[in-house]
Design an enzyme around this catalytic site. Structure first.
Site, PDB file in Angstrom:
ATOM      1  N   HIS A  54      10.726  -2.796  -1.737  1.00  0.00           N
ATOM      2  CA  HIS A  54      11.080  -3.423  -3.017  1.00  0.00           C
ATOM      3  C   HIS A  54      12.507  -2.990  -3.357  1.00  0.00           C
ATOM      4  CE1 HIS A  54       6.689  -2.677  -3.529  1.00  0.00           C
ATOM      5  NE2 HIS A  54       6.661  -3.759  -4.261  1.00  0.00           N
ATOM      6  N   ASP A  79      12.655   0.459  -4.702  1.00  0.00           N
ATOM      7  CA  ASP A  79      12.329   1.559  -3.774  1.00  0.00           C
ATOM      8  C   ASP A  79      13.613   2.076  -3.146  1.00  0.00           C
ATOM      9  OD1 ASP A  79       9.734   0.631  -4.101  1.00  0.00           O
ATOM     10  OD2 ASP A  79       9.680  -0.382  -2.152  1.00  0.00           O
ATOM     11  N   GLU A 114       1.377 -12.811  -2.269  1.00  0.00           N
ATOM     12  CA  GLU A 114       0.358 -11.809  -1.917  1.00  0.00           C
ATOM     13  C   GLU A 114      -0.765 -11.865  -2.934  1.00  0.00           C
ATOM     14  OE1 GLU A 114       1.863  -7.901  -0.913  1.00  0.00           O
ATOM     15  OE2 GLU A 114       0.011  -6.993  -1.636  1.00  0.00           O
ATOM     16  N   GLU A 171      -3.672  -8.784   1.874  1.00  0.00           N
ATOM     17  CA  GLU A 171      -3.938  -7.342   1.869  1.00  0.00           C
ATOM     18  C   GLU A 171      -5.441  -7.098   1.910  1.00  0.00           C
ATOM     19  OE1 GLU A 171      -1.507  -4.820  -0.558  1.00  0.00           O
ATOM     20  OE2 GLU A 171      -3.220  -3.556  -1.076  1.00  0.00           O
ATOM     21  N   HIS A 197      -7.033  -5.939  -1.332  1.00  0.00           N
ATOM     22  CA  HIS A 197      -7.073  -6.988  -2.358  1.00  0.00           C
ATOM     23  C   HIS A 197      -8.225  -7.948  -2.091  1.00  0.00           C
ATOM     24  CE1 HIS A 197      -2.449  -6.499  -3.228  1.00  0.00           C
ATOM     25  NE2 HIS A 197      -3.130  -5.372  -3.340  1.00  0.00           N
ATOM     26  N   ASP A 217      -0.901  -7.074   4.718  1.00  0.00           N
ATOM     27  CA  ASP A 217      -0.731  -5.711   4.219  1.00  0.00           C
ATOM     28  C   ASP A 217      -1.947  -4.935   4.695  1.00  0.00           C
ATOM     29  OD1 ASP A 217       1.724  -5.981   3.124  1.00  0.00           O
ATOM     30  OD2 ASP A 217       1.123  -5.619   1.043  1.00  0.00           O
ATOM     31  N   ASP A 245      -7.520  -0.469  -6.144  1.00  0.00           N
ATOM     32  CA  ASP A 245      -6.713  -0.574  -4.933  1.00  0.00           C
ATOM     33  C   ASP A 245      -6.423   0.834  -4.419  1.00  0.00           C
ATOM     34  OD1 ASP A 245      -5.343  -2.220  -3.207  1.00  0.00           O
ATOM     35  OD2 ASP A 245      -3.601  -2.518  -4.499  1.00  0.00           O
ATOM     36  N   ASP A 293      -5.773   1.729  -1.432  1.00  0.00           N
ATOM     37  CA  ASP A 293      -4.684   1.693  -0.443  1.00  0.00           C
ATOM     38  C   ASP A 293      -4.796   2.786   0.619  1.00  0.00           C
ATOM     39  OD1 ASP A 293      -3.444  -0.533  -1.557  1.00  0.00           O
ATOM     40  OD2 ASP A 293      -2.060   0.634  -2.789  1.00  0.00           O
ATOM     41  N   ASP A 351       0.629  -1.125   3.840  1.00  0.00           N
ATOM     42  CA  ASP A 351       0.692  -0.929   2.384  1.00  0.00           C
ATOM     43  C   ASP A 351      -0.413   0.071   2.052  1.00  0.00           C
ATOM     44  OD1 ASP A 351       1.112  -1.037  -0.270  1.00  0.00           O
ATOM     45  OD2 ASP A 351       0.881  -3.202  -0.489  1.00  0.00           O
TER      46      ASP A 351
END
Ligand code: XLS
Ligand code: NI
Ligand code: NI
Length: 447
Positions: free
Chosen positions: A109, A112, A240, A276, A279, A304, A315, A317, A347
């Site tokens: 991003h 980031d 996404e 993802e 998700h 992802d 999430d 992750d 991700d």
């Protein structure tokens, strides 16, 4: 890939290039199954899998959660003299990590990579300065950009949404960010540009004009697409999907919802989905369901790669580790023709109590090994053809005669009903689910 950063001991001392040592290796810092040069089907493993590291989880997130302080403060941030200095050291850490791990791609991003400035112009300048440095490092190492994106959810100004914000001023501030992030993605040769609509949704229907918000989102995406194409961007745009979190309801709920939205607004030629795993689970779907749905609609783009925790509703992750899931995923991906612009972007984040620098490597090694196994299993399933043939035979009644006429749209409902009355009993053919599950287990064990 150049060894420029592999020799660096700065942020991950004592760790060299991760290599393939085979399934029996007891070295936690070696691949057991991911052998990048190994040919599977017609391509090398690395060409099939196109792994990417996520800048945000691996080099920005520090283990803080809503209940506690950071547990792995990063030296590239804590030792820095200023936010720009931190950003540059973070980039060194990132490229040291990419090259030691041997991944070919990363994703980021805008925020980031470069800190937000006091004005949109300063933010853009910060980003441009860091992009110039990233470009040098990409050239030195051969690492490429899978996709770029703009963070339109962290800053307080986005608390009511970005493109769907009820305040036009915020929509235009979001545009300033997206424009700069598209420029950055093009400058870095990014193969895709992602939109994850974290706050494009609502918390209460009582204060929300749903139609307006969706119209605005579509308008914004059209403008972004047109701008990027005008600047020469030939890569893919990804949406996404995610059903919720941080909003109660996110507009890009799941793949099917996104497909309907793209078609309704004429965006289906340029946009694909970045799916993802976690998700999918939050939307009440299997990961493979989302992949197969995207493939069936012709909008499969990128992945992802992570996993959720079925007993938690958020999430989490986590890094992928289930061969069952990766095998089904790779089967769907290979059937869809494999990746073109997309890849497997981790991700995923290490747990809050994973505080050793090596943990970040072991997490990625595990994720890469899991997908390498999944790829081999998928290739076995496709090579042998048993499952594919079963499915084909199951629908064989549509291949010829009246079934084929029906599929081609040559029958009216009256004709179809007339045929129906001539069939008597039908439909009692076993779906053989248990047998197929048993066969899949044999493939998983390489039998
Ligand atoms: C959050 C999303 C986010 C996107 C990129 O849940 O997964 O990380 O991938 O904005
Ligand atoms: Ni994501
Ligand atoms: Ni996510």
């Amino acid at each position: 890939m150049a060894d420029y950063f592999v020799g660096s001991k700065k942020y991950f001392p004592g760790i060299g290039r991760i290599s393939y040592e085979g399934p029996k290796s007891e070295n936690p810092l070696a691949f057991k199954f991911y052998d990048p040069e190994k040919v599977v089907g017609k391509k090398k493993m690395k060409e099939h899998l196109r792994f990417a590291v996520a800048y945000w989880h691996s080099f920005c997130a520090d283990g803080a959660d809503p209940f506690g302080a950071p547990t792995h403060p990063h030296p590239w941030i804590t030792n820095a003299k200023s936010p720009m200095d931190a950003a540059e050291h973070k980039m060194d850490a990132a490229f040291e990590f990419f090259t030691k791990l041997g991944v070919e791609f990363y994703a980021f991003h805008d925020r980031d990579m470069a800190p937000e400035g006091a004005s949109p112009a300063e933010s853009e300048q910060n980003l441009q300065n860091l992009v110039a440095k990233a470009k040098e490092r990409q050239q030195a190492t051969g690492v490429k950009l899978l996709w770029g994106t703009a963070n339109l959810f962290s800053h307080p100004r986005f608390m009511n949404g970005a493109a769907t914000n009820p305040d036009f001023a915020v929509v235009s501030l979001a545009a300033a960010q997206v424009k700069a992030a598209i420029d950055a993605t093009i400058e870095l040769g990014g193969q895709g540009y992602t939109f994850w609509g974290g706050r494009e949704g609502y918390m209460s229907i009582l204060n929300t004009d749903l139609k307006k918000e969706k119209d605005h989102l579509a308008r914004f995406l059209c403008m972004a697409r047109d701008y990027a194409r005008k600047q020469g961007f030939t890569g893919a745009f990804y949406i996404e999907p995610k059903p919720m979190e941080p909003t109660k309801h996110q507009y890009d709920y799941d793949v099917e919802t996104v497909a309907g939205f793209l078609r309704a607004y004429g965006l289906d030629q340029d946009f694909r989905v970045n799916i993802e795993a976690n998700h999918a689970e939050l939307a009440g779907h299997d990961f493979v369901h989302e992949l197969e749905t995207a493939a069936s609609l012709g909008i499969f783009g990128s992945v992802d790669a992570n996993r959720g925790e079925p007993r938690n509703g958020w999430d989490t992750d986590q890094f992928p580790s289930s061969y069952y899931e990766t095998a089904l995923a790779m089967h769907a991906i290979l059937k869809a023709g494999g990746f073109t612009t997309g890849g497997l972007n981790f991700d995923a984040k290490i747990r809050r109590n994973s505080v050793d620098p090596a943990d970040l490597f072991e997490a990625h090694i595990g994720g890469m090994d899991s997908f390498a196994v999944g790829l081999e299993v998928a290739q076995r399933i496709l090579g042998d053809g048993k499952l594919g043939n079963f499915v084909k035979t199951r629908y064989a009644s549509f291949d010829t005669g009246n079934g084929a006429r029906f599929a081609r749209g040559e029958l009216s409902l009256e004709e179809l009903a007339r045929l129906g009355s001539s069939y008597g009993t039908a439909g009692l053919t076993s779906g053989k689910q248990e047998r197929l599950e048993n066969i899949l287990n044999q493939y998983l064990l390489g039998l």
